[in-house]
Design a protein around this motif. Sequence first.
Motif, mmCIF file in Angstrom:
data_model
loop_
_atom_site.group_PDB
_atom_site.id
_atom_site.type_symbol
_atom_site.label_atom_id
_atom_site.label_comp_id
_atom_site.label_asym_id
_atom_site.label_seq_id
_atom_site.Cartn_x
_atom_site.Cartn_y
_atom_site.Cartn_z
ATOM 1 N N GLY A 142 0.782 -1.233 0.000
ATOM 2 C CA GLY A 142 0.000 0.000 0.000
ATOM 3 C C GLY A 142 0.813 1.283 0.000
ATOM 4 N N LYS A 143 2.130 1.187 -0.055
ATOM 5 C CA LYS A 143 2.982 2.387 -0.057
ATOM 6 C C LYS A 143 3.386 2.707 -1.496
ATOM 7 C CE LYS A 143 3.150 2.013 4.429
ATOM 8 N NZ LYS A 143 2.449 2.722 5.372
ATOM 9 N N MET A 144 3.567 3.961 -1.789
ATOM 10 C CA MET A 144 3.904 4.414 -3.133
ATOM 11 C C MET A 144 5.416 4.355 -3.356
ATOM 12 S SD MET A 144 0.917 5.145 -4.330
ATOM 13 C CE MET A 144 1.320 6.017 -5.810
ATOM 14 N N ALA A 145 5.804 4.098 -4.605
ATOM 15 C CA ALA A 145 7.203 4.134 -5.018
ATOM 16 C C ALA A 145 7.313 5.129 -6.177
ATOM 17 C CB ALA A 145 7.671 2.736 -5.419
ATOM 18 N N TYR A 146 8.434 5.116 -6.875
ATOM 19 C CA TYR A 146 8.652 6.059 -7.972
ATOM 20 C C TYR A 146 8.075 5.578 -9.287
ATOM 21 C CZ TYR A 146 12.125 8.096 -4.806
ATOM 22 O OH TYR A 146 12.750 8.654 -3.744
ATOM 23 N N GLY A 147 7.585 4.349 -9.357
ATOM 24 C CA GLY A 147 7.120 3.786 -10.612
ATOM 25 C C GLY A 147 8.233 2.970 -11.256
ATOM 26 N N GLY A 148 7.974 2.448 -12.439
ATOM 27 C CA GLY A 148 8.975 1.661 -13.143
ATOM 28 C C GLY A 148 9.411 0.460 -12.333
ATOM 29 N N ASP A 149 10.712 0.305 -12.193
ATOM 30 C CA ASP A 149 11.249 -0.852 -11.459
ATOM 31 C C ASP A 149 11.521 -0.532 -9.995
ATOM 32 O OD1 ASP A 149 13.468 0.768 -11.683
ATOM 33 O OD2 ASP A 149 14.803 -0.809 -12.404
ATOM 34 N N SER A 150 10.891 0.503 -9.449
ATOM 35 C CA SER A 150 11.115 0.853 -8.047
ATOM 36 C C SER A 150 10.109 0.136 -7.153
ATOM 37 C CB SER A 150 11.027 2.368 -7.843
ATOM 38 O OG SER A 150 9.710 2.832 -8.029
ATOM 39 N N LEU A 151 10.493 -0.044 -5.889
ATOM 40 C CA LEU A 151 9.667 -0.778 -4.937
ATOM 41 C C LEU A 151 9.758 -0.114 -3.570
ATOM 42 C CD1 LEU A 151 7.995 -3.366 -4.271
ATOM 43 C CD2 LEU A 151 10.191 -4.468 -3.734
ATOM 44 N N ALA A 152 8.601 0.232 -2.996
ATOM 45 C CA ALA A 152 8.572 0.745 -1.625
ATOM 46 C C ALA A 152 8.859 -0.403 -0.669
ATOM 47 C CB ALA A 152 7.208 1.361 -1.325
ATOM 48 N N MET A 153 9.753 -0.158 0.300
ATOM 49 C CA MET A 153 10.137 -1.182 1.268
ATOM 50 C C MET A 153 10.225 -0.544 2.641
ATOM 51 S SD MET A 153 13.015 -3.288 -0.883
ATOM 52 C CE MET A 153 12.721 -4.865 -0.042
ATOM 53 N N GLU A 154 10.109 -1.372 3.683
ATOM 54 C CA GLU A 154 10.271 -0.865 5.044
ATOM 55 C C GLU A 154 10.707 -1.987 5.979
ATOM 56 O OE1 GLU A 154 6.489 0.920 5.931
ATOM 57 O OE2 GLU A 154 5.552 -1.000 6.363
ATOM 58 N N ARG A 155 11.185 -1.559 7.132
ATOM 59 C CA ARG A 155 11.574 -2.492 8.189
ATOM 60 C C ARG A 155 11.388 -1.785 9.524
ATOM 61 N NH1 ARG A 155 17.842 -3.228 9.535
ATOM 62 N NH2 ARG A 155 16.966 -3.210 11.611
ATOM 63 N N LYS A 156 11.313 -2.575 10.564
ATOM 64 C CA LYS A 156 11.276 -2.016 11.914
ATOM 65 C C LYS A 156 12.691 -1.638 12.310
ATOM 66 C CE LYS A 156 7.193 -4.471 13.221
ATOM 67 N NZ LYS A 156 6.610 -5.660 13.698
ATOM 68 N N THR A 157 12.818 -0.682 13.218
ATOM 69 C CA THR A 157 14.158 -0.286 13.651
ATOM 70 C C THR A 157 14.794 -1.371 14.506
ATOM 71 O OG1 THR A 157 13.211 0.935 15.507
ATOM 72 C CG2 THR A 157 13.761 2.199 13.528
#
Length: 159
Positions: A142-157
């Motif tokens: 559900g998070k946005m990226a830049y488009g193309g081959d980009s991917l929004a990612m996250e982690r806990k601290t």
Amino acid sequence: MSFWRPMRKADIPAVAAISDAVHGAYTERPDIYGERLQLYPAGCWMLERAGKAQGYLISHPWRGDRPPRLNIPILAVPGGADHYYLHDLALLPEARGTGAAADAMRLVVDQANGAGFARIALTAVNGADAFWRKHGFLPAVGKMAYGGDSLAMERKTAE
């Protein structure tokens, strides 16, 4: 031997050159890097090996589901930030495999924890999502990226 040190204004041309060499279509103008340094110097670092700039790290607090737009000034670190954003980590080929990325991740996690954030987000580009998975990041649904081959990612601290 390599080490991360706080970024200085005089480093911006080297940052831009490293970005151009590493990021291709996702590189940004030098003034964007300078703005991030001015707005949040605690999150800006340079990697030096043998007296030569070989990488940089830019990170800062952020808010919402969209990453900062490429090549657009953010004007201010947003009030009410809800996560820490790893805007950019770039290493020249000769710095890869030296442990510099792991050291950079420790800097980011320490900074995020110190600022009170439980989550770090980034946008993986140019197929770098496999690299980021090794550092605990997962695709952010559900998070946005830049488009193309980009991917929004996250982690806990805390892992």
